[in-house]
Design a protein around this motif. Structure first.
Motif, PDB file in Angstrom:
ATOM      1  N   ALA A   1     -23.206   8.881  25.134  1.00 45.41           N
ATOM      2  CA  ALA A   1     -24.252   9.947  25.343  1.00 45.41           C
ATOM      3  C   ALA A   1     -23.709  11.252  25.061  1.00 45.41           C
ATOM      4  O   ALA A   1     -24.656  11.980  24.070  1.00 45.41           O
ATOM      5  N   VAL A   2     -22.331  11.752  24.814  1.00 49.14           N
ATOM      6  CA  VAL A   2     -22.045  12.570  24.433  1.00 49.14           C
ATOM      7  C   VAL A   2     -22.041  12.392  22.940  1.00 49.14           C
ATOM      8  O   VAL A   2     -22.177  13.483  22.055  1.00 49.14           O
ATOM      9  N   PHE A   3     -20.969  11.650  22.024  1.00 47.60           N
ATOM     10  CA  PHE A   3     -21.884  11.043  20.674  1.00 47.60           C
ATOM     11  C   PHE A   3     -23.500  11.749  20.188  1.00 47.60           C
ATOM     12  O   PHE A   3     -23.165  11.959  19.462  1.00 47.60           O
ATOM     13  N   ALA A   4     -23.845  11.083  21.076  1.00 50.33           N
ATOM     14  CA  ALA A   4     -25.416  10.838  20.953  1.00 50.33           C
ATOM     15  C   ALA A   4     -25.421  12.750  20.636  1.00 50.33           C
ATOM     16  O   ALA A   4     -26.634  13.103  19.513  1.00 50.33           O
ATOM     17  N   ILE A   5     -24.805  13.307  21.750  1.00 49.11           N
ATOM     18  CA  ILE A   5     -25.990  14.921  21.652  1.00 49.11           C
ATOM     19  C   ILE A   5     -24.955  15.922  21.106  1.00 49.11           C
ATOM     20  O   ILE A   5     -25.443  16.626  20.587  1.00 49.11           O
TER      21      ILE A   5
ATOM     22  N   PRO B   1     -24.218  17.693  18.039  1.00 49.58           N
ATOM     23  CA  PRO B   1     -24.830  18.691  16.511  1.00 49.58           C
ATOM     24  C   PRO B   1     -23.320  17.525  15.498  1.00 49.58           C
ATOM     25  O   PRO B   1     -23.924  16.911  14.695  1.00 49.58           O
ATOM     26  N   VAL B   2     -22.116  18.884  16.072  1.00 47.32           N
ATOM     27  CA  VAL B   2     -21.471  18.011  14.615  1.00 47.32           C
ATOM     28  C   VAL B   2     -20.798  16.858  14.907  1.00 47.32           C
ATOM     29  O   VAL B   2     -20.418  16.057  13.600  1.00 47.32           O
ATOM     30  N   LEU B   3     -21.100  15.974  15.473  1.00 49.62           N
ATOM     31  CA  LEU B   3     -21.070  14.050  15.400  1.00 49.62           C
ATOM     32  C   LEU B   3     -22.233  13.538  15.062  1.00 49.62           C
ATOM     33  O   LEU B   3     -21.690  12.715  14.645  1.00 49.62           O
ATOM     34  N   GLU B   4     -23.262  14.067  15.149  1.00 50.55           N
ATOM     35  CA  GLU B   4     -23.970  13.162  13.911  1.00 50.55           C
ATOM     36  C   GLU B   4     -23.963  12.966  12.804  1.00 50.55           C
ATOM     37  O   GLU B   4     -23.383  13.695  12.074  1.00 50.55           O
ATOM     38  N   HIS B   5     -24.745  12.364  12.087  1.00 50.65           N
ATOM     39  CA  HIS B   5     -24.178  11.312  10.823  1.00 50.65           C
ATOM     40  C   HIS B   5     -22.569  10.810  10.823  1.00 50.65           C
ATOM     41  O   HIS B   5     -22.121  11.661   9.338  1.00 50.65           O
ATOM     42  N   THR B   6     -22.026  10.337  11.875  1.00 48.42           N
ATOM     43  CA  THR B   6     -19.789  10.287  11.853  1.00 48.42           C
ATOM     44  C   THR B   6     -19.723   8.574  12.037  1.00 48.42           C
ATOM     45  O   THR B   6     -21.199   8.983  13.204  1.00 48.42           O
ATOM     46  N   SER B   7     -19.292   8.095  11.897  1.00 50.80           N
ATOM     47  CA  SER B   7     -18.212   7.130  12.779  1.00 50.80           C
ATOM     48  C   SER B   7     -18.516   7.286  14.655  1.00 50.80           C
ATOM     49  O   SER B   7     -19.619   6.013  14.862  1.00 50.80           O
TER      50      SER B   7
END
Length: 290
Positions: free
Chosen positions: A32-36, A38-44
């Motif tokens: 959930a944190v990875f999805a929330i 913003p800087v992790l969007e479009h990343t592994s």
């Protein structure tokens, strides 16, 4: 030492129900944190919230550390029954969709139900027989589809997605090595996985990703068929003025091949030039006149 530690993950862990539940909560919360963020969007990291490859790893880990077919089936089911709803529940306050976000959950719930037969059958991989690899093979193929998707994304958005692409490639090769003890099964499995990785890589290289879009109309840009247009750096792709019959208008058609920032130059027959900043993502773009 590292080899033994990794090998222990696939059969040497005492996986109690308490540990399983804690693992499910942590996996769901992290996803959930990875999805929330913003800087992790479009990343592994964001990939974990979208596709199967990491969850396949969790499933195999649970199967290999279970004590029976029934134990394996129930633990796989409960793990996904806890982790997947938690992924959505934590996102609700941060998502513009709110509770509507759970509209995506039925897809994952179907896979949660399938964990019962998959966990039960998957336990037979521990018998260390050749047909155990046939049980594993569908999971390797699913991981292969993710590898192809993310290697393609990596090609377009370097260096994004490199971690998840490498993870998929490694798991396709090393799952048989880590799961089975028989030398022949491990060797054949690793070779088959390696051939699949090479084949999918070549396929992606031969047919690299292209994002095609009509990025400007003649009304917006004030041009006609006599104008010329090009990108300052052609590594990002190509642009051309093309007639669109459906709307009876000339458009600038772009075939983008890499994410990033470049400049588009629109040149009139008289040699007058206008420059536009173009920002490219995998499935979107922005164009603004300088």
């Amino acid at each position: 030492m590292i080899k033994n530690a990794v090998k222990k993950l696939f059969g040497g862990v005492e996986l109690s129900w308490l540990k399983l539940i804690i693992m499910a909560v942590i996996a769901g919360a992290l996803t959930a944190v990875f999805a929330i963020v913003p800087v992790l969007e479009h990343t592994s990291f964001h990939a974990m919230a979208v596709t199967f490859e990491v969850w396949i790893f969790f499933g195999i880990f649970i199967i290999m550390n279970s004590r029976s077919n029934l134990d394996s089936a129930l633990k796989c089911f409960v793990f996904f029954l806890i982790s997947q709803p938690l992924v959505y529940l934590i996102q609700v306050p941060f998502s513009p969709l709110g509770w509507e976000l759970f509209g995506y959950y039925p897809y994952w719930f179907i896979w949660t139900l399938l964990c019962l037969p998959m966990g039960y059958i998957g336990y037979w991989m521990k018998k260390d027989k050749w047909w155990g690899y046939l049980i594993l093979l569908p999971m390797i193929l699913l991981t292969g589809t993710s590898y192809m998707e993310y290697f393609s994304e990596f090609q377009f958005s370097m260096p994004k997605y490199i971690l998840i692409a490498l993870f998929c490639a490694c798991m396709m090769i090393f799952y048989p090595v880590l799961i089975f003890s028989g030398k022949k099964i491990r060797t054949v499995g690793a070779v088959v996985g390696g051939v699949c990785v090479v084949g999918l890589t070549v396929l992606c290289l031969v047919k690299p990703p292209v994002y095609s879009a009509c990025i400007m109309s003649e009304e917006e840009g004030g041009f006609d068929e006599n104008y010329s247009v090009y990108l300052a750096d052609d590594k990002y792709g190509s642009v051309e003025i093309a007639y669109t019959e459906d709307i009876d208008e000339y458009m600038i058609q772009a075939d983008f091949r890499r994410a990033g920032d470049t400049v588009m130059v629109l040149e009139s027959p008289d040699g007058d030039k206008r420059e536009y900043d173009v920002h490219i993502e995998r499935d979107t773009y922005t164009v603004s006149e300088r």
